[in-house]
Design a protein around this motif. Structure first.
Motif, PDB file in Angstrom:
ATOM      1  N   ASP A  41       0.808  -1.218   0.000  1.00 29.17           N
ATOM      2  CA  ASP A  41       0.000   0.000   0.000  1.00 29.17           C
ATOM      3  C   ASP A  41       0.841   1.269   0.000  1.00 29.17           C
ATOM      4  O   ASP A  41       0.322   2.362   0.186  1.00 29.17           O
ATOM      5  CB  ASP A  41      -0.945   0.006   1.208  1.00 29.17           C
ATOM      6  CG  ASP A  41      -1.996  -1.086   1.111  1.00 29.17           C
ATOM      7  OD1 ASP A  41      -2.322  -1.483  -0.022  1.00 29.17           O
ATOM      8  OD2 ASP A  41      -2.492  -1.543   2.147  1.00 29.17           O
ATOM      9  N   ILE A  42       2.139   1.128  -0.204  1.00 30.92           N
ATOM     10  CA  ILE A  42       3.040   2.276  -0.275  1.00 30.92           C
ATOM     11  C   ILE A  42       3.602   2.371  -1.686  1.00 30.92           C
ATOM     12  O   ILE A  42       4.143   1.405  -2.209  1.00 30.92           O
ATOM     13  CB  ILE A  42       4.191   2.133   0.738  1.00 30.92           C
ATOM     14  CG1 ILE A  42       3.636   2.128   2.153  1.00 30.92           C
ATOM     15  CG2 ILE A  42       5.204   3.253   0.559  1.00 30.92           C
ATOM     16  CD1 ILE A  42       4.676   1.843   3.211  1.00 30.92           C
ATOM     17  N   ARG A  50       3.002   7.924  -1.774  1.00 33.52           N
ATOM     18  CA  ARG A  50       1.546   7.807  -1.715  1.00 33.52           C
ATOM     19  C   ARG A  50       1.190   6.584  -0.880  1.00 33.52           C
ATOM     20  O   ARG A  50       1.753   5.507  -1.076  1.00 33.52           O
ATOM     21  CB  ARG A  50       0.968   7.685  -3.113  1.00 33.52           C
ATOM     22  CG  ARG A  50       1.010   8.961  -3.895  1.00 33.52           C
ATOM     23  CD  ARG A  50       0.304   8.795  -5.246  1.00 33.52           C
ATOM     24  NE  ARG A  50       0.125  10.046  -5.945  1.00 33.52           N
ATOM     25  CZ  ARG A  50       1.092  10.762  -6.498  1.00 33.52           C
ATOM     26  NH1 ARG A  50       2.325  10.356  -6.412  1.00 33.52           N
ATOM     27  NH2 ARG A  50       0.829  11.886  -7.133  1.00 33.52           N
ATOM     28  N   ILE A  51       0.240   6.780   0.022  1.00 32.90           N
ATOM     29  CA  ILE A  51      -0.163   5.714   0.926  1.00 32.90           C
ATOM     30  C   ILE A  51      -1.636   5.405   0.705  1.00 32.90           C
ATOM     31  O   ILE A  51      -2.473   6.308   0.699  1.00 32.90           O
ATOM     32  CB  ILE A  51       0.080   6.121   2.379  1.00 32.90           C
ATOM     33  CG1 ILE A  51       1.567   6.371   2.582  1.00 32.90           C
ATOM     34  CG2 ILE A  51      -0.432   5.059   3.338  1.00 32.90           C
ATOM     35  CD1 ILE A  51       1.909   6.981   3.896  1.00 32.90           C
ATOM     36  N   HIS A  60      -3.930   9.828  11.084  1.00 34.55           N
ATOM     37  CA  HIS A  60      -2.814   9.673  12.027  1.00 34.55           C
ATOM     38  C   HIS A  60      -1.482   9.962  11.350  1.00 34.55           C
ATOM     39  O   HIS A  60      -0.602  10.602  11.929  1.00 34.55           O
ATOM     40  CB  HIS A  60      -2.782   8.252  12.611  1.00 34.55           C
ATOM     41  CG  HIS A  60      -3.836   7.995  13.625  1.00 34.55           C
ATOM     42  ND1 HIS A  60      -3.841   8.588  14.862  1.00 34.55           N
ATOM     43  CD2 HIS A  60      -4.927   7.211  13.586  1.00 34.55           C
ATOM     44  CE1 HIS A  60      -4.887   8.180  15.534  1.00 34.55           C
ATOM     45  NE2 HIS A  60      -5.566   7.332  14.786  1.00 34.55           N
ATOM     46  N   ILE A  61      -1.349   9.502  10.124  1.00 37.41           N
ATOM     47  CA  ILE A  61      -0.097   9.700   9.387  1.00 37.41           C
ATOM     48  C   ILE A  61       0.107  11.177   9.053  1.00 37.41           C
ATOM     49  O   ILE A  61       1.193  11.724   9.244  1.00 37.41           O
ATOM     50  CB  ILE A  61      -0.081   8.837   8.112  1.00 37.41           C
ATOM     51  CG1 ILE A  61      -0.020   7.360   8.497  1.00 37.41           C
ATOM     52  CG2 ILE A  61       1.083   9.214   7.206  1.00 37.41           C
ATOM     53  CD1 ILE A  61      -0.300   6.404   7.366  1.00 37.41           C
ATOM     54  N   PHE A  62      -0.943  11.836   8.593  1.00 38.76           N
ATOM     55  CA  PHE A  62      -0.796  13.226   8.167  1.00 38.76           C
ATOM     56  C   PHE A  62      -0.629  14.188   9.336  1.00 38.76           C
ATOM     57  O   PHE A  62      -0.104  15.282   9.161  1.00 38.76           O
ATOM     58  CB  PHE A  62      -1.935  13.638   7.249  1.00 38.76           C
ATOM     59  CG  PHE A  62      -1.865  12.933   5.930  1.00 38.76           C
ATOM     60  CD1 PHE A  62      -0.707  12.951   5.161  1.00 38.76           C
ATOM     61  CD2 PHE A  62      -2.943  12.208   5.452  1.00 38.76           C
ATOM     62  CE1 PHE A  62      -0.627  12.296   3.951  1.00 38.76           C
ATOM     63  CE2 PHE A  62      -2.870  11.543   4.241  1.00 38.76           C
ATOM     64  CZ  PHE A  62      -1.715  11.589   3.485  1.00 38.76           C
ATOM     65  N   LEU A  84       4.293  13.642   1.160  1.00 39.75           N
ATOM     66  CA  LEU A  84       3.662  12.416   1.624  1.00 39.75           C
ATOM     67  C   LEU A  84       2.169  12.605   1.429  1.00 39.75           C
ATOM     68  O   LEU A  84       1.584  13.525   1.983  1.00 39.75           O
ATOM     69  CB  LEU A  84       3.995  12.180   3.097  1.00 39.75           C
ATOM     70  CG  LEU A  84       3.400  11.006   3.814  1.00 39.75           C
ATOM     71  CD1 LEU A  84       3.953   9.710   3.231  1.00 39.75           C
ATOM     72  CD2 LEU A  84       3.692  11.077   5.285  1.00 39.75           C
ATOM     73  N   GLN A  85       1.574  11.756   0.609  1.00 43.79           N
ATOM     74  CA  GLN A  85       0.141  11.887   0.329  1.00 43.79           C
ATOM     75  C   GLN A  85      -0.588  10.628   0.679  1.00 43.79           C
ATOM     76  O   GLN A  85      -0.098   9.569   0.609  1.00 43.79           O
ATOM     77  CB  GLN A  85      -0.093  12.202  -1.140  1.00 43.79           C
ATOM     78  CG  GLN A  85       0.511  13.481  -1.565  1.00 43.79           C
ATOM     79  CD  GLN A  85       0.293  13.765  -3.040  1.00 43.79           C
ATOM     80  OE1 GLN A  85      -0.122  12.902  -3.801  1.00 43.79           O
ATOM     81  NE2 GLN A  85       0.579  14.982  -3.438  1.00 43.79           N
TER      82      GLN A  85
END
Length: 85
Positions: A41-42, A50-51, A60-62, A84-85
């Protein structure tokens, strides 16, 4: 004479490099957010990560986006990571 094994070694090395980059991204995200993502998924293309994840996981990631980007730039100085998207 052409050696087929050396030809395929080039592809194997590229695949291993791609896998190690994804693994490093995965570990960094897990360390800073606690979110587990599958390695498939990366995606890393054109200096952008892109995730593919659930909306909750992406939130949580952003929240920790800048910290994750700084850590990745420090751990992989030869890679240029813009977003990072």
């Amino acid at each position: 004479m052409f050696n087929i094994s050396s030809f395929f070694d080039k592809f194997k090395n590229v695949a291993l490099k791609e896998f190690s980059i994804r693994e490093r991204i995965l570990v960094t995200i897990k360390d800073h957010t606690g979110v587990s993502i599958d390695i498939k998924d990366i995606e890393f293309t054109n200096k952008i990560i892109r995730i593919k994840a659930s909306p909750a996981a992406k939130s949580h990631i952003f929240i920790k986006k800048q910290t994750i980007l700084d850590e990745l730039k420090k751990s992989m100085p030869d890679m240029i990571i813009v977003d990072l998207q």
